[in-house]
Write a protein that holds these residues in place. Structure first.
Motif, PDB file in Angstrom:
ATOM      1  N   PRO A  15      45.384   5.531 -13.564  1.00  0.00           N
ATOM      2  CA  PRO A  15      45.277   4.431 -12.884  1.00  0.00           C
ATOM      3  C   PRO A  15      46.769   4.008 -12.680  1.00  0.00           C
ATOM      4  O   PRO A  15      47.650   4.881 -13.418  1.00  0.00           O
ATOM      5  CB  PRO A  15      45.428   3.185 -14.337  1.00  0.00           C
ATOM      6  CG  PRO A  15      45.645   3.535 -15.402  1.00  0.00           C
ATOM      7  CD  PRO A  15      44.805   5.102 -15.697  1.00  0.00           C
ATOM      8  N   PRO A  16      47.469   3.267 -11.353  1.00  0.00           N
ATOM      9  CA  PRO A  16      48.720   3.188 -10.779  1.00  0.00           C
ATOM     10  C   PRO A  16      49.454   2.931 -12.018  1.00  0.00           C
ATOM     11  O   PRO A  16      50.561   2.819 -11.815  1.00  0.00           O
ATOM     12  CB  PRO A  16      48.801   2.104  -9.488  1.00  0.00           C
ATOM     13  CG  PRO A  16      47.067   1.109 -10.196  1.00  0.00           C
ATOM     14  CD  PRO A  16      46.074   2.519 -10.144  1.00  0.00           C
ATOM     15  N   LEU A  17      48.743   1.291 -13.001  1.00  0.00           N
ATOM     16  CA  LEU A  17      49.411   1.031 -14.317  1.00  0.00           C
ATOM     17  C   LEU A  17      48.238   0.884 -14.759  1.00  0.00           C
ATOM     18  O   LEU A  17      47.682   0.404 -15.164  1.00  0.00           O
ATOM     19  CB  LEU A  17      50.320  -0.527 -13.377  1.00  0.00           C
ATOM     20  CG  LEU A  17      52.003   0.055 -13.070  1.00  0.00           C
ATOM     21  CD1 LEU A  17      51.525  -1.865 -12.773  1.00  0.00           C
ATOM     22  CD2 LEU A  17      52.485  -0.169 -13.438  1.00  0.00           C
ATOM     23  N   LEU A  18      49.254   2.127 -15.901  1.00  0.00           N
ATOM     24  CA  LEU A  18      48.645   2.346 -17.256  1.00  0.00           C
ATOM     25  C   LEU A  18      48.389   0.824 -17.937  1.00  0.00           C
ATOM     26  O   LEU A  18      49.517   0.203 -18.754  1.00  0.00           O
ATOM     27  CB  LEU A  18      49.254   2.845 -18.218  1.00  0.00           C
ATOM     28  CG  LEU A  18      48.148   3.599 -19.952  1.00  0.00           C
ATOM     29  CD1 LEU A  18      47.061   3.719 -18.823  1.00  0.00           C
ATOM     30  CD2 LEU A  18      48.451   4.624 -20.204  1.00  0.00           C
ATOM     31  N   ILE A  19      47.356  -0.413 -18.223  1.00  0.00           N
ATOM     32  CA  ILE A  19      48.084  -1.510 -18.415  1.00  0.00           C
ATOM     33  C   ILE A  19      47.675  -1.590 -20.116  1.00  0.00           C
ATOM     34  O   ILE A  19      46.862  -1.443 -20.667  1.00  0.00           O
ATOM     35  CB  ILE A  19      47.440  -2.919 -18.039  1.00  0.00           C
ATOM     36  CG1 ILE A  19      47.654  -2.288 -16.232  1.00  0.00           C
ATOM     37  CG2 ILE A  19      48.319  -3.479 -18.499  1.00  0.00           C
ATOM     38  CD1 ILE A  19      46.549  -3.135 -15.430  1.00  0.00           C
ATOM     39  N   GLY A  20      48.821  -2.327 -21.392  1.00  0.00           N
ATOM     40  CA  GLY A  20      48.271  -2.623 -22.254  1.00  0.00           C
ATOM     41  C   GLY A  20      47.899  -2.110 -23.372  1.00  0.00           C
ATOM     42  O   GLY A  20      46.883  -2.311 -24.235  1.00  0.00           O
ATOM     43  N   ARG A  21      48.501  -0.755 -23.484  1.00  0.00           N
ATOM     44  CA  ARG A  21      48.326   0.343 -24.459  1.00  0.00           C
ATOM     45  C   ARG A  21      49.440   0.830 -24.976  1.00  0.00           C
ATOM     46  O   ARG A  21      49.657   2.103 -25.774  1.00  0.00           O
ATOM     47  CB  ARG A  21      47.297   1.514 -23.780  1.00  0.00           C
ATOM     48  CG  ARG A  21      46.030   1.047 -22.612  1.00  0.00           C
ATOM     49  CD  ARG A  21      45.026   1.121 -23.833  1.00  0.00           C
ATOM     50  NE  ARG A  21      43.669   1.220 -23.037  1.00  0.00           N
ATOM     51  CZ  ARG A  21      43.180  -0.566 -23.220  1.00  0.00           C
ATOM     52  NH1 ARG A  21      43.530  -1.106 -24.094  1.00  0.00           N
ATOM     53  NH2 ARG A  21      41.905   0.115 -22.677  1.00  0.00           N
ATOM     54  N   ASP A 210      39.584  -4.674 -24.860  1.00  0.00           N
ATOM     55  CA  ASP A 210      40.559  -5.314 -23.420  1.00  0.00           C
ATOM     56  C   ASP A 210      41.435  -6.029 -23.079  1.00  0.00           C
ATOM     57  O   ASP A 210      42.270  -5.915 -24.720  1.00  0.00           O
ATOM     58  CB  ASP A 210      39.417  -6.785 -23.238  1.00  0.00           C
ATOM     59  CG  ASP A 210      38.474  -6.752 -23.039  1.00  0.00           C
ATOM     60  OD1 ASP A 210      37.785  -5.627 -22.646  1.00  0.00           O
ATOM     61  OD2 ASP A 210      37.368  -7.771 -23.337  1.00  0.00           O
ATOM     62  N   ILE A 211      42.334  -6.059 -22.251  1.00  0.00           N
ATOM     63  CA  ILE A 211      43.407  -6.474 -22.191  1.00  0.00           C
ATOM     64  C   ILE A 211      44.472  -7.959 -21.216  1.00  0.00           C
ATOM     65  O   ILE A 211      43.162  -8.250 -20.145  1.00  0.00           O
ATOM     66  CB  ILE A 211      44.306  -4.916 -20.644  1.00  0.00           C
ATOM     67  CG1 ILE A 211      43.712  -3.792 -21.388  1.00  0.00           C
ATOM     68  CG2 ILE A 211      45.222  -5.372 -19.952  1.00  0.00           C
ATOM     69  CD1 ILE A 211      43.643  -2.239 -20.329  1.00  0.00           C
ATOM     70  N   PRO A 212      44.801  -8.011 -21.775  1.00  0.00           N
ATOM     71  CA  PRO A 212      44.783  -9.555 -21.429  1.00  0.00           C
ATOM     72  C   PRO A 212      45.381  -9.794 -19.826  1.00  0.00           C
ATOM     73  O   PRO A 212      46.677  -8.900 -19.476  1.00  0.00           O
ATOM     74  CB  PRO A 212      46.282  -9.801 -22.506  1.00  0.00           C
ATOM     75  CG  PRO A 212      46.653  -8.734 -23.376  1.00  0.00           C
ATOM     76  CD  PRO A 212      45.609  -7.746 -22.770  1.00  0.00           C
ATOM     77  N   GLY A 245      39.534  -8.512 -18.048  1.00  0.00           N
ATOM     78  CA  GLY A 245      40.819  -7.744 -18.977  1.00  0.00           C
ATOM     79  C   GLY A 245      39.778  -6.533 -19.090  1.00  0.00           C
ATOM     80  O   GLY A 245      40.406  -5.508 -20.284  1.00  0.00           O
ATOM     81  N   TYR A 246      38.432  -6.063 -18.558  1.00  0.00           N
ATOM     82  CA  TYR A 246      38.093  -4.643 -18.374  1.00  0.00           C
ATOM     83  C   TYR A 246      38.632  -3.538 -17.932  1.00  0.00           C
ATOM     84  O   TYR A 246      38.872  -3.631 -16.521  1.00  0.00           O
ATOM     85  CB  TYR A 246      36.762  -4.908 -18.286  1.00  0.00           C
ATOM     86  CG  TYR A 246      35.616  -3.748 -18.820  1.00  0.00           C
ATOM     87  CD1 TYR A 246      35.811  -2.947 -19.693  1.00  0.00           C
ATOM     88  CD2 TYR A 246      35.060  -3.775 -17.596  1.00  0.00           C
ATOM     89  CE1 TYR A 246      34.801  -2.147 -19.740  1.00  0.00           C
ATOM     90  CE2 TYR A 246      33.861  -2.643 -17.466  1.00  0.00           C
ATOM     91  CZ  TYR A 246      33.871  -1.967 -18.573  1.00  0.00           C
ATOM     92  OH  TYR A 246      32.787  -0.382 -18.946  1.00  0.00           O
ATOM     93  N   PRO A 247      38.745  -2.470 -18.300  1.00  0.00           N
ATOM     94  CA  PRO A 247      40.259  -1.593 -17.515  1.00  0.00           C
ATOM     95  C   PRO A 247      39.596  -1.541 -16.158  1.00  0.00           C
ATOM     96  O   PRO A 247      40.327  -0.856 -15.566  1.00  0.00           O
ATOM     97  CB  PRO A 247      40.451  -0.563 -18.822  1.00  0.00           C
ATOM     98  CG  PRO A 247      40.358  -0.949 -19.741  1.00  0.00           C
ATOM     99  CD  PRO A 247      39.552  -2.005 -19.628  1.00  0.00           C
ATOM    100  N   PHE A 248      38.031  -0.655 -16.323  1.00  0.00           N
ATOM    101  CA  PHE A 248      37.093  -0.146 -15.022  1.00  0.00           C
ATOM    102  C   PHE A 248      36.954  -1.498 -14.162  1.00  0.00           C
ATOM    103  O   PHE A 248      37.552  -1.278 -12.953  1.00  0.00           O
ATOM    104  CB  PHE A 248      35.911  -0.385 -15.438  1.00  0.00           C
ATOM    105  CG  PHE A 248      35.252   1.373 -14.400  1.00  0.00           C
ATOM    106  CD1 PHE A 248      36.089   1.780 -13.360  1.00  0.00           C
ATOM    107  CD2 PHE A 248      33.814   0.177 -14.020  1.00  0.00           C
ATOM    108  CE1 PHE A 248      35.336   2.384 -12.231  1.00  0.00           C
ATOM    109  CE2 PHE A 248      33.067   1.688 -12.929  1.00  0.00           C
ATOM    110  CZ  PHE A 248      33.674   1.797 -12.203  1.00  0.00           C
ATOM    111  N   MET A 249      37.317  -2.360 -14.941  1.00  0.00           N
ATOM    112  CA  MET A 249      37.063  -3.401 -13.354  1.00  0.00           C
ATOM    113  C   MET A 249      37.972  -3.939 -12.672  1.00  0.00           C
ATOM    114  O   MET A 249      38.346  -4.684 -11.967  1.00  0.00           O
ATOM    115  CB  MET A 249      35.884  -4.887 -14.381  1.00  0.00           C
ATOM    116  CG  MET A 249      35.930  -6.041 -13.537  1.00  0.00           C
ATOM    117  SD  MET A 249      34.648  -5.578 -12.234  1.00  0.00           S
ATOM    118  CE  MET A 249      33.830  -7.128 -11.399  1.00  0.00           C
ATOM    119  N   ILE A 250      39.255  -3.818 -13.952  1.00  0.00           N
ATOM    120  CA  ILE A 250      40.753  -3.734 -12.799  1.00  0.00           C
ATOM    121  C   ILE A 250      40.780  -2.522 -12.204  1.00  0.00           C
ATOM    122  O   ILE A 250      40.999  -3.521 -10.633  1.00  0.00           O
ATOM    123  CB  ILE A 250      41.719  -3.457 -14.362  1.00  0.00           C
ATOM    124  CG1 ILE A 250      41.704  -4.084 -15.418  1.00  0.00           C
ATOM    125  CG2 ILE A 250      43.290  -3.618 -13.273  1.00  0.00           C
ATOM    126  CD1 ILE A 250      42.462  -4.451 -16.840  1.00  0.00           C
TER     127      ILE A 250
END
Ligand SMILES: Nc1ncnc2c1ncn2[C@@H]1O[C@H](COP(=O)(O)OP(=O)(O)OP(=O)(O)O)[C@@H](O)[C@H]1O
Ligand SMILES: [Mg+2]
Length: 386
Positions: A15-21, A210-212, A245-250
């Motif tokens: 992803p452009p930004l790897l969020i919440g990991r 999930d990601i906040p 907060g679901y990565p694919f849905m982001i």
């Protein structure tokens, strides 16, 4: 000017930004830096479909390469151990394996390894010897070897035994190795209860979830801005909330909103500064949702048994968490029977236990999908009625 969409709603794409990991990445980096024996060097990553398992393995690979480590990333399917072996010995393609089943470990020192197929009995020793030889070279340069296995739930047992046995010995010998395997939550019941694979049970367990929403919101704001399109206020809130907060849905929501706003700007006279409207957002979310159904809900349901699906359809009648006794009633079954399916579905991370005899869906928008496709799903779950 043609700009490219920064969002990547494609399995396995960074992803452009790897969020919440941050937490899991810290664990892995610490493992590399702390040396042999550190818990982060033996890790199992589990999570539902499209939650970001492949992406995290890619990130681990990047981190290891930055430390000059060699990275071997494989995906489990038939012939996994043999492929691993071939990649460990690429410079010896034409040499034949000369190990006989009777050869003892001490005799392995000068063995040549190559493309020839190795029997499954011989594979653990051969793989161990090949990894050990690779590590001899790498360790002289103060480097190490990272092996990642994706889709581990699909591995053949003999491959898993060979790899686990080899890695176990090398870890015990304090070699500079790290091993990470990732897969659907079912790897827990598939591999960890296997006596021969007890070693894998000791792997540090990391569950991707999930990601906040605040992190999602910030990432949307930054990613849009970097690509020359602004998103703010109500539109930004709506977009973040719709992802759950679901990565694919982001990625899906970002991609479709961006696309609509970009097209609108291209067709307008005053190109330049573009701001996402609430209408763009609504349309983008709707488009994202229909793609989510095709890419996630459909395949997820295909992998379940007819009675699993009956259980889910019974849950989908509620607007929020379902009472397990009500679900059993709707299925026309007793509580003990329904409980078998409840347990299975929780293990597969399709639903989650909410306590107090309640369960809820663990995959975003699955309830909505089930309602919309109920007739079709029921027809294809023949033999069960609801
Ligand atoms: N931390 C993250 N932040 C933002 N987007 C992410 C993150 N992790 C994954 N994604 C995006 O989510 C999608 C799914 O990622 P990935 O393919 O790694 O999931 P997966 O768990 O391997 O899925 P599958 O079970 O189908 O193999 C991709 O579009 C990816 O770009
Ligand atoms: Mg994957």
């Amino acid at each position: 000017m043609r700009r490219s969409n920064p969002f990547k709603p494609t399995a396995g794409r960074m992803p452009p930004l790897l969020i919440g990991r941050d937490a899991i990445i810290d664990d892995f980096e610490e493992g590399l830096d702390d040396g042999p024996g550190a818990p982060g060097r033996l890790m199992r990553v589990t999570g539902a479909r499209r939650v970001g398992k492949t992406v995290i393995l890619t990130e681990f690979g990047r981190i290891a390469k930055a430390r000059k480590w060699e990275v071997i990333d494989e995906t489990a399917s038939e012939g996994l151990a043999q492929r691993l072996l071939n990649r460990l010995t690429p410079d010896k393609p034409s040499m034949n394996i000369s190990i006989k089943p009777s050869v003892s470990i001490a005799g392995l020192g000068g063995v040549s390894l190559g493309e020839a197929n190795v029997s499954s009995q011989q594979m653990p020793l051969t793989l161990r010897a090949a990894m050990s030889q690779r590590l001899d070279v790498l360790e002289r340069k103060n480097a190490g070897l990272l092996v990642t296995i994706d889709e581990a739930q699909a591995a053949e047992r003999s491959d898993m035994v060979a790899i686990a046995t080899a890695v176990q010995h090398l870890i015990r010998e304090e070699r500079n190795i790290a091993f990470v395997f990732a897969g659907l939550p079912t790897i827990a019941s598939k591999w960890l209860n296997d006596e021969v694979l007890t070693f894998l049970r000791r792997a540090q367990a990391e569950q991707l979830g999930d990601i906040p929403l605040q992190d999602v919101r910030d990432a949307f704001e930054d990613t849009f801005e970097d690509s020359g399109i602004a998103i703010e206020g109500k539109a930004l809130d709506m977009a973040a909330k719709a992802t759950e907060g679901y990565p694919f849905m982001i990625q899906l929501v970002g991609y479709h909103i961006w696309r609509i706003a970009y097209r609108r700007s291209k067709n307008s006279d005053h190109a330049g500064s573009v701001t996402v409207t609430e209408q763009d957002t609504e349309q983008g979310i709707a488009n994202a949702l229909s793609r989510l159904g095709d890419a996630v809900h459909g395949p997820e349901l295909d992998g379940l048994s007819p009675i699993d699906k009956t259980y889910l359809l019974a849950m989908a009648q509620d607007d929020g968490p379902s009472s397990t006794s009500t679900v059993a009633e709707r299925m026309g079954k007793d509580a003990a029977y329904a409980n078998i399916y409840r347990t299975r579905l929780i293990e597969a991370q399709v639903i989650k236990d909410m306590g107090y005899g309640k369960v809820d869906f663990a995959i975003p928008y699955l309830r909505q999908y089930l309602r919309e496709h109920a007739a079709y799903i029921r027809m294809n779950s023949s033999g069960t009625s609801l």
